[in-house]
Design an enzyme around this catalytic site. Structure first.
Site, PDB file in Angstrom:
ATOM      1  N   GLY A  17       0.840  -1.211   0.000  1.00 44.80           N
ATOM      2  CA  GLY A  17       0.000   0.000   0.000  1.00 44.80           C
ATOM      3  C   GLY A  17       0.868   1.252   0.000  1.00 44.80           C
ATOM      4  O   GLY A  17       1.873   1.310   0.700  1.00 44.80           O
ATOM      5  N   ARG A  57       1.173  -5.154  -5.140  1.00 46.00           N
ATOM      6  CA  ARG A  57       1.400  -6.319  -4.284  1.00 46.00           C
ATOM      7  C   ARG A  57       1.593  -7.486  -5.259  1.00 46.00           C
ATOM      8  O   ARG A  57       0.631  -7.917  -5.873  1.00 46.00           O
ATOM      9  CB  ARG A  57       0.206  -6.547  -3.356  1.00 46.00           C
ATOM     10  CG  ARG A  57       0.015  -5.415  -2.345  1.00 46.00           C
ATOM     11  CD  ARG A  57      -1.066  -5.726  -1.323  1.00 46.00           C
ATOM     12  NE  ARG A  57      -1.114  -4.705  -0.288  1.00 46.00           N
ATOM     13  CZ  ARG A  57      -2.057  -3.762  -0.197  1.00 46.00           C
ATOM     14  NH1 ARG A  57      -3.034  -3.721  -1.061  1.00 46.00           N
ATOM     15  NH2 ARG A  57      -2.026  -2.873   0.781  1.00 46.00           N
ATOM     16  N   ASP A 115       5.584  -5.045   6.065  1.00 50.08           N
ATOM     17  CA  ASP A 115       6.168  -6.343   6.436  1.00 50.08           C
ATOM     18  C   ASP A 115       6.179  -7.357   5.283  1.00 50.08           C
ATOM     19  O   ASP A 115       7.138  -8.109   5.124  1.00 50.08           O
ATOM     20  CB  ASP A 115       5.490  -6.921   7.690  1.00 50.08           C
ATOM     21  CG  ASP A 115       3.986  -7.039   7.557  1.00 50.08           C
ATOM     22  OD1 ASP A 115       3.430  -6.576   6.537  1.00 50.08           O
ATOM     23  OD2 ASP A 115       3.363  -7.595   8.477  1.00 50.08           O
ATOM     24  N   SER A 163       6.500  -6.710   2.120  1.00 51.82           N
ATOM     25  CA  SER A 163       7.571  -6.296   1.200  1.00 51.82           C
ATOM     26  C   SER A 163       8.936  -6.676   1.773  1.00 51.82           C
ATOM     27  O   SER A 163       9.845  -7.097   1.049  1.00 51.82           O
ATOM     28  CB  SER A 163       7.531  -4.780   0.979  1.00 51.82           C
ATOM     29  OG  SER A 163       6.223  -4.377   0.676  1.00 51.82           O
ATOM     30  N   THR A 211       4.422   2.626   5.377  1.00 52.75           N
ATOM     31  CA  THR A 211       3.025   2.191   5.485  1.00 52.75           C
ATOM     32  C   THR A 211       2.308   3.108   6.468  1.00 52.75           C
ATOM     33  O   THR A 211       2.902   3.513   7.471  1.00 52.75           O
ATOM     34  CB  THR A 211       2.892   0.722   5.967  1.00 52.75           C
ATOM     35  OG1 THR A 211       1.538   0.492   6.409  1.00 52.75           O
ATOM     36  CG2 THR A 211       3.803   0.391   7.134  1.00 52.75           C
ATOM     37  N   ILE A 212       1.045   3.411   6.179  1.00 54.01           N
ATOM     38  CA  ILE A 212       0.315   4.282   7.106  1.00 54.01           C
ATOM     39  C   ILE A 212      -0.030   3.542   8.402  1.00 54.01           C
ATOM     40  O   ILE A 212      -0.396   4.157   9.391  1.00 54.01           O
ATOM     41  CB  ILE A 212      -1.000   4.833   6.488  1.00 54.01           C
ATOM     42  CG1 ILE A 212      -1.987   3.706   6.141  1.00 54.01           C
ATOM     43  CG2 ILE A 212      -0.706   5.729   5.300  1.00 54.01           C
ATOM     44  CD1 ILE A 212      -3.408   4.199   5.917  1.00 54.01           C
ATOM     45  N   ASP A 213       0.090   2.203   8.405  1.00 60.30           N
ATOM     46  CA  ASP A 213      -0.449   1.409   9.519  1.00 60.30           C
ATOM     47  C   ASP A 213       0.349   1.504  10.826  1.00 60.30           C
ATOM     48  O   ASP A 213      -0.190   1.213  11.891  1.00 60.30           O
ATOM     49  CB  ASP A 213      -0.546  -0.073   9.114  1.00 60.30           C
ATOM     50  CG  ASP A 213      -1.513  -0.292   7.962  1.00 60.30           C
ATOM     51  OD1 ASP A 213      -2.377   0.575   7.747  1.00 60.30           O
ATOM     52  OD2 ASP A 213      -1.394  -1.325   7.275  1.00 60.30           O
ATOM     53  N   ASP A 262       2.514  -0.558  11.864  1.00 57.72           N
ATOM     54  CA  ASP A 262       2.331  -1.904  12.439  1.00 57.72           C
ATOM     55  C   ASP A 262       3.635  -2.701  12.518  1.00 57.72           C
ATOM     56  O   ASP A 262       3.603  -3.915  12.661  1.00 57.72           O
ATOM     57  CB  ASP A 262       1.277  -2.677  11.627  1.00 57.72           C
ATOM     58  CG  ASP A 262       1.654  -2.797  10.151  1.00 57.72           C
ATOM     59  OD1 ASP A 262       2.616  -2.134   9.710  1.00 57.72           O
ATOM     60  OD2 ASP A 262       0.974  -3.557   9.435  1.00 57.72           O
ATOM     61  N   ARG A 269     -17.076  16.563  14.228  1.00 56.51           N
ATOM     62  CA  ARG A 269     -17.498  17.151  15.509  1.00 56.51           C
ATOM     63  C   ARG A 269     -18.533  18.254  15.280  1.00 56.51           C
ATOM     64  O   ARG A 269     -19.510  18.358  16.012  1.00 56.51           O
ATOM     65  CB  ARG A 269     -16.302  17.796  16.213  1.00 56.51           C
ATOM     66  CG  ARG A 269     -15.550  16.868  17.107  1.00 56.51           C
ATOM     67  CD  ARG A 269     -14.375  17.630  17.698  1.00 56.51           C
ATOM     68  NE  ARG A 269     -13.698  16.823  18.681  1.00 56.51           N
ATOM     69  CZ  ARG A 269     -14.156  16.603  19.903  1.00 56.51           C
ATOM     70  NH1 ARG A 269     -15.271  17.140  20.305  1.00 56.51           N
ATOM     71  NH2 ARG A 269     -13.479  15.830  20.734  1.00 56.51           N
ATOM     72  N   MET A 326      -8.332   3.075   9.006  1.00 57.32           N
ATOM     73  CA  MET A 326      -7.517   1.946   8.523  1.00 57.32           C
ATOM     74  C   MET A 326      -6.491   1.502   9.569  1.00 57.32           C
ATOM     75  O   MET A 326      -6.422   2.050  10.661  1.00 57.32           O
ATOM     76  CB  MET A 326      -6.815   2.344   7.234  1.00 57.32           C
ATOM     77  CG  MET A 326      -7.696   2.280   6.007  1.00 57.32           C
ATOM     78  SD  MET A 326      -6.707   2.582   4.534  1.00 57.32           S
ATOM     79  CE  MET A 326      -7.858   2.090   3.261  1.00 57.32           C
ATOM     80  N   ARG A 349      -5.241  -2.075   9.254  1.00 60.11           N
ATOM     81  CA  ARG A 349      -5.215  -3.543   9.223  1.00 60.11           C
ATOM     82  C   ARG A 349      -5.458  -4.091  10.634  1.00 60.11           C
ATOM     83  O   ARG A 349      -6.419  -3.697  11.256  1.00 60.11           O
ATOM     84  CB  ARG A 349      -3.860  -4.026   8.702  1.00 60.11           C
ATOM     85  CG  ARG A 349      -3.955  -4.909   7.508  1.00 60.11           C
ATOM     86  CD  ARG A 349      -2.570  -5.273   7.033  1.00 60.11           C
ATOM     87  NE  ARG A 349      -2.255  -4.560   5.829  1.00 60.11           N
ATOM     88  CZ  ARG A 349      -2.647  -4.940   4.624  1.00 60.11           C
ATOM     89  NH1 ARG A 349      -3.334  -6.039   4.470  1.00 60.11           N
ATOM     90  NH2 ARG A 349      -2.341  -4.233   3.560  1.00 60.11           N
ATOM     91  N   HIS A 386     -22.242  15.676  21.922  1.00 67.77           N
ATOM     92  CA  HIS A 386     -22.093  14.556  20.983  1.00 67.77           C
ATOM     93  C   HIS A 386     -21.088  13.553  21.561  1.00 67.77           C
ATOM     94  O   HIS A 386     -20.377  13.873  22.522  1.00 67.77           O
ATOM     95  CB  HIS A 386     -21.583  15.059  19.635  1.00 67.77           C
ATOM     96  CG  HIS A 386     -20.162  15.519  19.706  1.00 67.77           C
ATOM     97  ND1 HIS A 386     -19.834  16.834  19.896  1.00 67.77           N
ATOM     98  CD2 HIS A 386     -18.999  14.833  19.683  1.00 67.77           C
ATOM     99  CE1 HIS A 386     -18.518  16.937  19.960  1.00 67.77           C
ATOM    100  NE2 HIS A 386     -17.993  15.732  19.839  1.00 67.77           N
ATOM    101  N   ARG A 427      -4.815   7.387   2.818  1.00 66.48           N
ATOM    102  CA  ARG A 427      -3.549   7.010   2.187  1.00 66.48           C
ATOM    103  C   ARG A 427      -2.953   8.136   1.342  1.00 66.48           C
ATOM    104  O   ARG A 427      -1.809   8.032   0.883  1.00 66.48           O
ATOM    105  CB  ARG A 427      -3.764   5.763   1.332  1.00 66.48           C
ATOM    106  CG  ARG A 427      -3.937   4.497   2.148  1.00 66.48           C
ATOM    107  CD  ARG A 427      -2.803   3.523   1.924  1.00 66.48           C
ATOM    108  NE  ARG A 427      -2.796   3.038   0.589  1.00 66.48           N
ATOM    109  CZ  ARG A 427      -3.419   1.931   0.183  1.00 66.48           C
ATOM    110  NH1 ARG A 427      -4.085   1.196   1.047  1.00 66.48           N
ATOM    111  NH2 ARG A 427      -3.356   1.551  -1.052  1.00 66.48           N
TER     112      ARG A 427
HETATM  113  O1  F6P Z   1      -1.581  -1.334   4.645  1.00 70.34           O
HETATM  114  C1  F6P Z   1      -2.181  -0.129   4.302  1.00 70.34           C
HETATM  115  C2  F6P Z   1      -3.668  -0.282   4.130  1.00 70.34           C
HETATM  116  O2  F6P Z   1      -4.182   0.995   3.787  1.00 70.34           O
HETATM  117  C3  F6P Z   1      -4.418  -0.850   5.333  1.00 70.34           C
HETATM  118  O3  F6P Z   1      -4.620   0.088   6.355  1.00 70.34           O
HETATM  119  C4  F6P Z   1      -5.693  -1.324   4.676  1.00 70.34           C
HETATM  120  O4  F6P Z   1      -6.288  -2.355   5.421  1.00 70.34           O
HETATM  121  C5  F6P Z   1      -5.216  -1.817   3.337  1.00 70.34           C
HETATM  122  O5  F6P Z   1      -3.973  -1.179   3.093  1.00 70.34           O
HETATM  123  C6  F6P Z   1      -6.145  -1.553   2.192  1.00 70.34           C
HETATM  124  O6  F6P Z   1      -5.619  -2.142   1.067  1.00 70.34           O
HETATM  125  P1  F6P Z   1      -6.084  -1.822  -0.421  1.00 70.34           P
HETATM  126  O7  F6P Z   1      -5.518  -0.496  -0.814  1.00 70.34           O
HETATM  127  O8  F6P Z   1      -5.512  -2.936  -1.225  1.00 70.34           O
HETATM  128  O9  F6P Z   1      -7.578  -1.797  -0.414  1.00 70.34           O
END
Ligand code: F6P
Length: 320
Positions: A11, A72, A103, A105, A126-128, A130, A155, A170, A172, A216, A253
């Site tokens: 991603g 990928r 991971d 990659s 990666t934005i995750d 992780d 808000r 997002m 994962r 809220h 992203r």
């Molecule tokens: O790993 C980055 C990510 O944006 C995750 O947060 C998300 O679950 C996934 O990729 C989405 O993948 P795709 O762009 O293949 O839908």
């Protein structure tokens, strides 16, 4: 080492371009030839490889996405695919490879190196957020800020209608985007895979917040836990308070990388090339306690990511 290659895989993440720029310009400054590989590992197999110059990376530091494109690759997961890739790398004289990705990659890079002796260095993109071995991955800070911007907007409308708002983000299986954006955005509840969550307690918090005069409630839900729409229906049923779900999706992203991500990417890109110049291989670059580090790729991949319990508890206390 005379020639290195650089690719982005998995991603995309804001800041990948800043990392590519740093790899190319550090390489050139040290007398290396730098080859850009398009569409991740597929680009090696298909020979989508071109020589990069300093001007190939002009005007990209501020751009999200990746100028090298990403993919990928299914074929690269196979031994045969990696053999093909190795043969193509040989044709182009590429002795060292910088892989910017997550991971999956890194696992591909490690296998290519084990099987064919190619020197590899990984940069976490990666934005995750992780990856356990590094405090931050490139793109995470920008994604958190994108979520924060959305929270601020939600808000406004949630307050006007006195509603509950659920934002699904997002990540994962990792809850860091939710946790960081939740604390920064003052969310009433943060639901992430790493922490147990009790639906009754969640409803109680919402009802009590309303009774205390809060206009809220904002809930940040990590995608690793599940669907915002279903949760919204259940909450509305039990609490009687109108509830709306927003799934932020791929907006997270994109966008211009934050200063933090650009600086992180610049430092990591430069360090990755230095490692190859030092003759190192199977290393991944990271940041710990503000310092750029590098580590063995196998060790890094075997580490288990832990969530920040302190931040989670703090967010709870501060939202009370
Ligand atoms: O790993 C980055 C990510 O944006 C995750 O947060 C998300 O679950 C996934 O990729 C989405 O993948 P795709 O762009 O293949 O839908």
């Amino acid at each position: 080492m005379k020639t290195i290659g650089v690719l982005t895989s998995g991603g995309d993440a804001p800041g990948m371009n800043a990392a590519i720029r740093a790899v190319v310009r550090t390489g050139l400054a040290n007398g290396l030839r730098v080859m850009g590989i398009q569409r991740g590992y597929n680009g090696i197999i298909n020979g989508e490889i071109f020589e990069m110059t300093s001007s190939s990376v002009s005007d990209i530091i501020q751009r999200g996405g990746t100028i090298l494109r990403t993919a990928r690759s299914e074929e690269f997961r196979t031994e045969e695919g990696r053999k093909k890739a190795y043969n193509v790398l040989k044709v182009f004289g590429i002795e060292g490879l910088v892989v910017i990705g997550g991971d999956g990659s890194f696992t591909g890079a490690m296998k290519l190196s084990n099987e064919h002796g190619v020197k590899v260095v990984g940069i976490p993109g990666t934005i995750d957020n992780d990856l356990a071995y590094t405090d931050y991955t490139i793109g995470f800070d920008t994604a958190v800020n994108t979520v924060l911007d959305a929270i601020n907007k939600l808000r406004d409308t949630s307050t006007s209608h006195e509603r509950v708002s659920i934002v699904e983000v997002m990540g994962r299986r990792c809850g860091d985007i939710a946790l960081y954006a939740g604390l920064a955005g003052g969310a009433e509840s943060i639901i992430i895979p790493e922490q147990p969550y009790d639906f009754n307690e969640l409803c109680r918090t919402i009802i009590e917040s309303k009774a205390k005069g809060k206009m809220h409630s904002l809930i940040i839900l990590a995608e690793g836990v599940g669907g915002a729409e279903d949760l919204a229906k259940k909450i509305e049923e039990i609490t009687g308070i109108e509830t709306r779900a927003t799934k932020l999706g791929h907006i997270q992203r994109g966008g211009s990388p934050t200063a933090f991500d650009r600086i992180l990417a610049s430092k990591m890109g430069a360090r990755a090339v230095e490692l190859l110049l030092e003759g190192k291989s199977q290393r991944v670059v990271g940041i710990r306690d503000g310092k750029i580090i590098d580590m063995d790729i196998v060790e890094a991949l075997s580490m288990k990511k832990k969530s920040d319990d302190y931040m989670y508890e703090l967010a709870k206390i501060l939202s009370f």
